[in-house]
Write an enzyme that holds these catalytic residues in place. Structure first.
Site, mmCIF file in Angstrom:
data_model
loop_
_atom_site.group_PDB
_atom_site.id
_atom_site.type_symbol
_atom_site.label_atom_id
_atom_site.label_comp_id
_atom_site.label_asym_id
_atom_site.label_seq_id
_atom_site.Cartn_x
_atom_site.Cartn_y
_atom_site.Cartn_z
ATOM 1 N N CYS A 284 0.513 -1.386 -0.137
ATOM 2 C CA CYS A 284 -0.139 0.361 -0.355
ATOM 3 C C CYS A 284 0.899 1.139 0.087
ATOM 4 O O CYS A 284 -0.015 2.675 -0.190
ATOM 5 C CB CYS A 284 -0.803 0.312 1.142
ATOM 6 N N CYS B 190 -2.512 -2.662 8.447
ATOM 7 C CA CYS B 190 -2.398 -2.035 8.879
ATOM 8 C C CYS B 190 -1.948 -1.953 10.650
ATOM 9 O O CYS B 190 -0.932 -1.622 11.087
ATOM 10 C CB CYS B 190 -3.619 -0.465 9.110
HETATM 11 FE FE1 FES Z 1 -1.771 -0.120 4.368
HETATM 12 FE FE2 FES Z 1 -3.604 0.450 5.499
HETATM 13 S S1 FES Z 1 -3.572 0.175 3.474
HETATM 14 S S2 FES Z 1 -1.289 0.642 6.621
#
Ligand code: FES
Length: 146
Positions: A34, A103
């Protein structure tokens, strides 16, 4: 509702944001998928985390989990902080949607990275104590906007 009230609260009013002055433990981790980045800084005295703050360039769940994680380790011993799992952070927030579990892993890893740094500064190999962590090197940290 996708997110619990606690997640929304910690996202909207994150606790312990910023950088600890005179920190003696700083760690930064990132998630390659991400692209989110998280940094934890701590002041540790006599094995107690007397202060801890975080900065994140990340999603709302990253903000909420790091906020909660700082609350959970503040005033605790290093040993207690190392026992904090991402699962415990999620439970303290009344859960996260499955796609957001990573996360909370980032928050756990950021704490470990800071503790690894603490040991490294004393010339102690942190890996046997905190385990293996994928830390960002300093070049990556520029993305973070210091
Ligand atoms: Fe990667 Fe939340 S989407 S840390």
């Amino acid at each position: 509702m996708l997110y619990s009230d606690k997640v929304l609260d910690h996202f909207q009013n994150p606790r312990n944001v910023g950088e600890v002055e005179n920190a003696n433990a700083v760690g930064t981790v990132g998630n390659a998928k991400c692209g989110d980045i998280m940094q934890m800084s701590m002041r540790i005295e006599n094995d107690i985390i007397v202060d801890v703050k975080f900065k994140t360039f990340g999603c709302g769940a990253a903000v909420a989990t790091s906020s909660m994680a700082t609350e959970l380790v503040k005033g605790k011993t290093i040993k207690e902080a190392l026992e904090l799992t991402n699962k415990a952070v999620m439970e303290a927030l009344d859960g996260l949607p499955p796609v957001k579990v990573h996360c909370s892993v980032l928050a756990e890893q950021a704490i470990r990275a800071a503790l690894a740094d603490y040991y490294r500064r004393q010339g102690i190999d942190p890996e046997p104590i905190v385990g293996k962590i994928e830390e960002l090197d300093h070049d990556d940290e520029h993305d973070f906007g210091h």
